[in-house]
Write a protein that holds these residues in place. Structure first.
Motif, mmCIF file in Angstrom:
data_model
loop_
_atom_site.group_PDB
_atom_site.id
_atom_site.type_symbol
_atom_site.label_atom_id
_atom_site.label_comp_id
_atom_site.label_asym_id
_atom_site.label_seq_id
_atom_site.Cartn_x
_atom_site.Cartn_y
_atom_site.Cartn_z
ATOM 1 N N ALA A 100 -36.913 -55.354 45.458
ATOM 2 C CA ALA A 100 -38.037 -55.245 46.377
ATOM 3 C C ALA A 100 -39.193 -54.067 45.698
ATOM 4 O O ALA A 100 -40.512 -54.188 46.026
ATOM 5 C CB ALA A 100 -37.542 -54.496 47.666
ATOM 6 N N THR A 130 -41.134 -56.132 43.483
ATOM 7 C CA THR A 130 -42.166 -57.200 44.058
ATOM 8 C C THR A 130 -43.246 -56.417 45.170
ATOM 9 O O THR A 130 -43.968 -57.106 45.767
ATOM 10 C CB THR A 130 -41.358 -58.101 44.832
ATOM 11 O OG1 THR A 130 -40.614 -57.563 45.783
ATOM 12 C CG2 THR A 130 -40.531 -58.990 43.916
ATOM 13 N N ALA A 167 -32.055 -53.519 53.462
ATOM 14 C CA ALA A 167 -32.953 -53.472 52.511
ATOM 15 C C ALA A 167 -33.516 -54.925 52.257
ATOM 16 O O ALA A 167 -34.746 -55.242 52.129
ATOM 17 C CB ALA A 167 -32.387 -53.258 50.990
ATOM 18 N N LEU A 168 -32.844 -56.003 52.361
ATOM 19 C CA LEU A 168 -33.203 -57.435 52.066
ATOM 20 C C LEU A 168 -34.137 -57.834 53.494
ATOM 21 O O LEU A 168 -35.394 -58.207 53.173
ATOM 22 C CB LEU A 168 -31.909 -58.022 52.061
ATOM 23 C CG LEU A 168 -32.140 -60.030 52.385
ATOM 24 C CD1 LEU A 168 -33.439 -60.289 51.213
ATOM 25 C CD2 LEU A 168 -30.765 -60.517 52.304
ATOM 26 N N TRP A 184 -36.456 -57.675 59.965
ATOM 27 C CA TRP A 184 -35.264 -56.495 60.133
ATOM 28 C C TRP A 184 -34.740 -56.573 61.674
ATOM 29 O O TRP A 184 -33.314 -56.598 61.869
ATOM 30 C CB TRP A 184 -35.665 -55.375 59.828
ATOM 31 C CG TRP A 184 -34.769 -54.231 59.908
ATOM 32 C CD1 TRP A 184 -34.026 -53.909 58.638
ATOM 33 C CD2 TRP A 184 -34.255 -53.558 60.860
ATOM 34 N NE1 TRP A 184 -33.119 -52.941 59.181
ATOM 35 C CE2 TRP A 184 -33.366 -52.649 60.338
ATOM 36 C CE3 TRP A 184 -34.621 -53.484 61.933
ATOM 37 C CZ2 TRP A 184 -32.583 -51.544 61.161
ATOM 38 C CZ3 TRP A 184 -34.162 -52.427 62.736
ATOM 39 C CH2 TRP A 184 -33.030 -51.587 62.400
ATOM 40 N N ASP A 220 -42.333 -54.658 47.766
ATOM 41 C CA ASP A 220 -41.855 -54.473 49.002
ATOM 42 C C ASP A 220 -40.860 -53.406 49.159
ATOM 43 O O ASP A 220 -40.043 -53.092 50.167
ATOM 44 C CB ASP A 220 -41.106 -55.596 49.471
ATOM 45 C CG ASP A 220 -42.040 -56.733 49.684
ATOM 46 O OD1 ASP A 220 -43.130 -56.731 50.096
ATOM 47 O OD2 ASP A 220 -41.601 -58.074 49.157
ATOM 48 N N GLY A 221 -40.871 -52.185 48.356
ATOM 49 C CA GLY A 221 -39.968 -51.229 48.443
ATOM 50 C C GLY A 221 -39.930 -50.284 49.411
ATOM 51 O O GLY A 221 -38.747 -49.886 49.792
ATOM 52 N N VAL A 250 -30.913 -55.567 45.248
ATOM 53 C CA VAL A 250 -31.946 -55.847 46.468
ATOM 54 C C VAL A 250 -33.172 -54.714 46.287
ATOM 55 O O VAL A 250 -34.235 -55.072 46.521
ATOM 56 C CB VAL A 250 -31.213 -55.883 47.699
ATOM 57 C CG1 VAL A 250 -32.253 -56.053 48.695
ATOM 58 C CG2 VAL A 250 -30.301 -57.055 47.786
ATOM 59 N N LEU A 251 -32.583 -53.361 46.530
ATOM 60 C CA LEU A 251 -33.590 -52.315 46.546
ATOM 61 C C LEU A 251 -34.652 -52.377 45.405
ATOM 62 O O LEU A 251 -35.881 -52.379 45.347
ATOM 63 C CB LEU A 251 -32.985 -51.005 46.602
ATOM 64 C CG LEU A 251 -32.351 -50.871 48.076
ATOM 65 C CD1 LEU A 251 -31.686 -49.521 48.003
ATOM 66 C CD2 LEU A 251 -33.641 -50.472 48.966
ATOM 67 N N ALA A 300 -38.009 -52.151 52.281
ATOM 68 C CA ALA A 300 -36.789 -52.311 52.093
ATOM 69 C C ALA A 300 -35.986 -50.808 52.242
ATOM 70 O O ALA A 300 -34.860 -50.954 52.498
ATOM 71 C CB ALA A 300 -36.490 -52.739 50.497
ATOM 72 N N ALA A 316 -37.403 -55.700 53.853
ATOM 73 C CA ALA A 316 -38.147 -56.071 52.763
ATOM 74 C C ALA A 316 -39.112 -57.260 53.345
ATOM 75 O O ALA A 316 -40.248 -57.499 52.655
ATOM 76 C CB ALA A 316 -37.700 -56.605 51.337
ATOM 77 N N LEU A 317 -38.626 -58.117 54.083
ATOM 78 C CA LEU A 317 -39.351 -59.109 54.764
ATOM 79 C C LEU A 317 -40.148 -58.879 56.004
ATOM 80 O O LEU A 317 -40.863 -59.691 56.551
ATOM 81 C CB LEU A 317 -38.251 -60.242 55.093
ATOM 82 C CG LEU A 317 -37.431 -60.871 54.074
ATOM 83 C CD1 LEU A 317 -36.411 -61.642 54.357
ATOM 84 C CD2 LEU A 317 -38.181 -61.371 52.882
#
Length: 146
Positions: free
Chosen positions: A46, A49, A90-91, A100, A51-52, A42-43, A55, A94-95
């Protein structure tokens, strides 16, 4: 990544979350072989994409909160939940911070509700919190998909 790529990633993440939930319900534990590699993937995804940052912040914040609870009351929060917090944090991080926060609150509410229902029938009932973490992450993830 296109919308079909995002949907495919969400589907893969859903399989991961369902697998974790099933394992937690059946065995009342979350194995490192599922939590830690999932968090790393997931990390990494992210970061790839873009979004690190979100995340990483989400993973660190949820891990810190769950680790604190585990250290204060180990019977209330298992170590598997603490490790799962890295991937779920993290998931959802990232959104976005609002996603979160919603996932974190929803997980707590689901466990509280589920506990209340079970305790009405049995005073010795316990609820695996990992299931609520996974359900809440999946719900918010699918809600924010384009």
């Amino acid at each position: 990544m296109g919308s079909s790529g995002g949907a495919l990633a969400a589907l893969a993440l859903s399989v991961w979350l369902i697998t974790l939930s099933a394992f937690d319900i059946r065995h009342r534990r979350l194995p490192n072989v599922l939590t830690l590699p999932g968090a790393a993937i997931v990390l990494a995804g992210a970061v790839i994409t873009g979004d690190g940052r979100g995340a990483t912040l989400g993973a660190a914040a949820l891990f810190a909160a769950y680790a604190a609870v585990h250290l204060v009351a180990p019977a209330a929060m298992g170590a598997g939940d603490v490790k799962l917090a890295i991937g779920v944090g993290a998931l959802t991080g990232a959104l976005g911070p609002d996603v979160w926060a919603l996932a974190a609150l929803l997980a707590a509410a689901l466990t509280l509700g589920w506990s209340g229902v079970l305790l009405a029938w049995r005073s010795d009932a316990t609820v695996p919190h990992g299931v609520s973490m996974c359900v809440s992450a999946a719900v918010v993830m699918w809600l924010v998909l384009p």
